[in-house]
Design a protein around this motif. Structure first.
Motif, PDB file in Angstrom:
ATOM      1  N   GLY A  46       0.688  -1.581  -0.144  1.00 18.86           N
ATOM      2  CA  GLY A  46       0.434  -0.496   0.019  1.00 18.86           C
ATOM      3  C   GLY A  46       0.751   1.287   0.325  1.00 18.86           C
ATOM      4  N   VAL A  47       2.482   1.132   0.398  1.00 17.97           N
ATOM      5  CA  VAL A  47       3.396   1.965   0.208  1.00 17.97           C
ATOM      6  C   VAL A  47       3.615   2.425  -0.948  1.00 17.97           C
ATOM      7  N   ARG A  48       3.566   3.671  -1.676  1.00 19.81           N
ATOM      8  CA  ARG A  48       3.783   3.847  -2.845  1.00 19.81           C
ATOM      9  C   ARG A  48       5.708   4.178  -2.287  1.00 19.81           C
ATOM     10  N   ALA A  81       6.315   9.605   3.206  1.00 17.89           N
ATOM     11  CA  ALA A  81       5.909   8.897   2.745  1.00 17.89           C
ATOM     12  C   ALA A  81       4.522   8.724   1.626  1.00 17.89           C
ATOM     13  N   GLY A 117       0.914   7.260   0.842  1.00 22.36           N
ATOM     14  CA  GLY A 117       0.563   5.719   0.877  1.00 22.36           C
ATOM     15  C   GLY A 117      -0.870   5.718   0.126  1.00 22.36           C
ATOM     16  N   SER A 118      -1.727   4.917   0.750  1.00 23.56           N
ATOM     17  CA  SER A 118      -3.157   4.948  -0.198  1.00 23.56           C
ATOM     18  C   SER A 118      -4.830   4.632   0.271  1.00 23.56           C
ATOM     19  N   LEU A 174      -3.789   5.184   5.982  1.00 26.52           N
ATOM     20  CA  LEU A 174      -2.367   5.888   5.901  1.00 26.52           C
ATOM     21  C   LEU A 174      -1.834   5.613   7.488  1.00 26.52           C
ATOM     22  N   GLN A 182      -0.502   1.871   7.537  1.00 24.51           N
ATOM     23  CA  GLN A 182       0.883   2.259   6.896  1.00 24.51           C
ATOM     24  C   GLN A 182       1.730   2.523   7.721  1.00 24.51           C
ATOM     25  N   ILE A 193       2.534  11.837   5.903  1.00 24.36           N
ATOM     26  CA  ILE A 193       2.551  10.442   5.051  1.00 24.36           C
ATOM     27  C   ILE A 193       0.969  10.773   4.284  1.00 24.36           C
ATOM     28  N   ASN A 209      -1.969  10.457   0.661  1.00 27.03           N
ATOM     29  CA  ASN A 209      -2.644   9.912   0.372  1.00 27.03           C
ATOM     30  C   ASN A 209      -2.224   9.857  -1.196  1.00 27.03           C
TER      31      ASN A 209
END
Length: 614
Positions: free
Chosen positions: A342-344, A360, A362-363, A378, A381, A399, A401
């Motif tokens: 889930g973390v890009r 970070a 994330g999604s 988030l 993550q 972090i 989205n």
């Protein structure tokens, strides 16, 4: 084919115009390091100093002094290594095109070290005092090895397959170390050698340790790589070098050595023995102070014929280790989504000292059937990130989205900060971790390795626009002055000096925050930074990041206008206020010796030996 040793790398760099020889005599006390730092800042070539005062060995600086040169050094093996790493994150990539499969297989063939009966590095022996006695900063506690490759094996599982190779600084002399017999071994928390040391101590045994200096350039990079459990650094070094690493066995010694290393120190670490180590000018831009660390009792020092001593000098970023970090990110960045679902992307911000600040992306996937207007996944993550190896040492984790801004660049710190400040709700989006561990080199917390963390999560559409001009009415309380806009939405203010621990910082900040109601115009700035010199802090983004995140501990230094606590959650209805003033427990910042700098500047004039280098 990559380089089997340091000498072949130096010859190639010299042929390609990427290395200069320095023939004047240079003092290892402060001069060499000051030249190296200025050479890095000028993006100068690698420097081979042929005459080092008081030492018969030449020294090499600025080898990894730019990302371009680091890529050049590993140009032959990079495609194969990237194919090998890509196969782990995306196995199907090996078939796009099929030549990637061949490249990956070729890279994998270099993972296994090979044994060699004879080794150049075992040809000669010397004493510790014969080595270059490099002192980088005026208050350093003695000379240090600054590019050491510290090798150990697990006592219960001897052999290179369960080994660790890390870059842990070595103090060669000074303090209470027995001359020519002992050196300081400074390893920080979350380092692999600690597992081996603990295992040896539980058995009541000394831990054998080798310290390599020089050798194939791939060894130094492998020593700082955040590798997954089960992949020894020696194996990675072979893949990066483009050839299997040659190992040799010193007679009567339990650990192997790289056959092509330039120097090797062989010794043992006792289970409980420590001695004061430091101070040392470190990569956060401050001194790490004197603390008790393990002692390595040195039994042998080997060196090869024509040995060359590579070194670096760290300090406030950016320095040569910045190139290490950028190169490592290029190699490993694609693995983040696999390690952290889930973390890009994750970015440890070099300008902020690396560990103090993580960004970070994330999604949010928990409720795809409805709009997401508050952080949910988030936060999950973020916990995963803070539980991942050395990422766990971060103090501030911001972090965002991915779905809110698909094109958000995690390396564009200014844009990322603006994205967060547009969306954060300070009543909800601050999540503290108190009484936690932080970087050993960070003195902003409550003690050595001790401090706090905060996760700042942002999700949803923008909730505010960010001001870029000062309001007409600031009405600053007494002792606070010199407002400066550092970034859109970030107001920097100069506060009264902080002379005491405990009540004074709290009283200053409470007085500041209580001075304003939540509808005061100052709250149009979502983030207020209080510091000692607002002009310096606001002058560049790099200054803002360095001051803000190296001089603050989240739990102790975050305040807010209209602050409240509800259900053990802390938040604020107005602006978030960060106290980034220097505190009495902070380590002193690094400053050059003025006399040394004056001398170097005289060498840098037109026609001088350092002209065009510094």
């Amino acid at each position: 084919m990559g380089y089997a040793n340091l000498h072949s790398c130096i010859c190639d760099l010299e042929r390609s115009g990427q290395l200069r020889r320095i023939t004047i005599e240079v003092d290892p006390h402060l001069e060499l390091a000051a030249i190296a730092r200025r050479a890095y800042a000028r993006q100068a070539p690698a420097l081979l100093f042929e005459r080092v005062r008081g030492c018969r060995f030449p020294v090499l600086a600025n080898l990894y002094g730019s990302l371009e040169r680091t890529r050049y050094i590993f140009r032959d093996s990079l495609p194969r290594l990237q194919a090998l790493i890509g196969a782990k994150s995306d196995p199907a990539s090996l078939l796009r095109p099929p030549t990637r499969l061949l490249a990956a297989l070729h890279g994998a063939s270099h993972l296994l070290p090979r044994r060699r009966r004879n080794a150049a590095v075992l040809t000669h022996r010397c004493q510790l005092h014969d080595l270059p006695q490099l002192v980088s900063w005026p208050a350093d506690g003695g000379p240090f090895i600054t590019l050491p490759q510290v090798y150990s094996e697990h006592p219960a599982q001897p052999g290179w397959r369960h080994s660790n190779l890390g870059m842990y600084r070595i103090q060669l002399a000074g303090n209470a170390y027995a001359a020519n017999q002992e050196v300081g071994l400074h390893y920080q928390i979350h380092r692999g050698i600690g597992v081996h040391h603990q295992a040896a101590a539980s058995r009541g045994q000394d831990l054998p340790v080798n310290v390599f200096v020089g050798g194939p350039p791939a060894l130094a990079v492998a020593a700082v790589m955040p590798l997954p459990e089960g992949l020894p650094e020696l194996a990675f070094a072979g893949a990066l070098a483009g050839q299997r690493l040659a190992l040799a066995q010193p007679p009567g010694w339990p650990l192997p050595v790289p056959a092509e290393a330039d120097f090797v120190l062989c010794g043992r670490v006792a289970p409980q023995q420590t001695k004061p180590e430091g101070p040392f000018g470190d990569h956060l831009g401050y001194y790490s102070l004197i603390h008790d660390f393990p002692v390595l009792r040195v039994e042998r020092v080997y060196h090869r014929p024509g040995a060359i001593w590579p070194f670096t000098s760290v300090g406030r970023p950016p320095q040569e280790d910045t190139s290490f970090g950028a190169f490592i990110h290029e190699l490993t960045g694609t693995l983040i989504p696999q390690v952290l679902p889930g973390v890009r992307a994750v970015h440890a911000v070099d300008a902020a000292g690396v560990h103090p600040l993580l960004l970070a992306i994330g999604s949010e996937r928990y409720t795809p059937y409805s709009p997401c207007d508050r952080p949910q996944e988030l936060l999950t993550q973020a916990c995963a990130i803070l539980g991942q190896g050395q990422l766990s040492l971060a103090k501030y984790l911001l972090i965002a989205n991915e779905q809110d801004a698909a094109q958000l660049d995690i390396h564009d710190c200014a844009a990322f900060l603006q994205h967060m400040l547009q969306r954060c709700d300070w009543r909800r989006d601050l999540h503290f971790h108190t009484h936690a561990t932080i970087d050993t080199l960070d003195y902003s917390g409550t003690g050595l390795n001790q401090g706090s963390k905060v996760v700042i999560a942002a999700c949803g559409p923008p909730r505010r626009s960010l001001p870029e001009q000062l309001p007409e009415r600031l009405d600053l309380p007494s002792g606070f002055s010199a407002p400066q806009i550092a970034q859109p939405g970030v107001l920097v203010l100069q506060g009264p000096p902080c002379f005491a621990l405990g009540s004074q910082p709290t009283a200053d900040l409470q007085r500041f925050c209580s001075h304003y109601a939540t509808d005061h115009p100052i709250n149009s700035f979502p983030l207020l930074i209080l510091c000692d010199d607002s002009a310096f802090t606001a002058a560049t983004l790099e200054n803002l990041l360095w001051i803000s995140f190296t001089r603050s501990d989240p739990a102790r230094d975050l305040y807010g206008i209209g602050a409240f606590q509800q259900d053990k959650h802390w938040g604020c209805n107005g602006a978030l206020v960060l106290d980034a003033r220097r505190k009495p427990q902070h380590a002193p910042p690094l400053e050059d010796d003025a006399g040394v700098i004056h001398r170097l500047e005289s060498w840098a004039v037109h026609g001088g030996p350092l002209h065009g280098i510094i």
